[in-house]
Scaffold this active site. Structure first.
Site, short mmCIF file in Angstrom:
data_model
loop_
_atom_site.label_atom_id
_atom_site.label_comp_id
_atom_site.label_asym_id
_atom_site.label_seq_id
_atom_site.Cartn_x
_atom_site.Cartn_y
_atom_site.Cartn_z
N HIS A 36 54.53 41.52 18.32
CA HIS A 36 53.93 41.08 19.50
C HIS A 36 55.31 40.08 19.80
CE1 HIS A 36 49.52 41.96 18.08
NE2 HIS A 36 50.50 42.44 18.64
N ARG A 64 52.98 45.14 26.93
CA ARG A 64 52.54 43.09 27.54
C ARG A 64 53.40 42.88 26.76
NH1 ARG A 64 48.41 44.99 23.93
NH2 ARG A 64 47.52 42.93 22.76
N CYS A 99 62.31 27.25 2.00
CA CYS A 99 61.44 26.50 1.40
C CYS A 99 60.02 26.05 1.00
CB CYS A 99 62.13 24.94 2.65
SG CYS A 99 61.45 24.62 4.27
#
Length: 145
Positions: free
Chosen positions: A98, A132, A65
């Protein structure tokens, strides 16, 4: 691989170019976006993308958008969606590595078309690092591995 894509009027040009690139790579497309320039409401075109990804009909999604914000806010209301609003390849890579982002939100009015194509390439080619980051993803409500 199947990619679901949705856009409003601000993202039509970008969507068409992205679809062309993806099809040239043999990627199947589910197109929920408008193909015109008349003003439309982005939620009508991005909710189906989030549904496709959340239900497993598509491996990943792309929403476009003007600012990327409205589309991003909309998709992130859905269960199992980790949508990332990105402005450059580095942010895209981190969102995948991540955050295990499964939908990329692009701000068509703030990035160049070539930049958008490179960002999509990065989105498709970057893997989740796990480790992690996995425990962090698990702390996001409604997240899925």
């Amino acid at each position: 691989m199947k990619i679901s894509i949705g856009n409003d009027h601000a993202g039509t040009e970008y969507k068409l170019a992205i679809i062309g690139m993806l099809k040239s790579k043999g990627i199947e497309i589910i197109n929920h976006g408008t193909d015109g320039s008349d003003s439309v409401d982005y939620p009508d075109f991005v909710h189906p993308v989030a549904t496709d990804v959340g239900d497993g009909k598509a491996a990943m999604g792309i929403v476009i958008c003007g600012s990327g914000n409205g589309a991003s806010m909309t998709i992130n209301k859905h269960s199992k969606i980790r949508g990332a609003l990105c402005w450059n390849k580095e942010i895209v890579a981190l969102a995948r590595e991540h955050n295990d982002a499964n939908i990329l939100s692009l701000p068509a009015r703030f990035i160049a078309l070539q930049q958008a194509l490179e960002m999509v390439e990065t989105f498709l080619n970057t893997k989740f690092d796990g480790g992690r980051h996995e425990r962090r993803i698990e702390k996001i409500p409604c997240s899925v591995k």
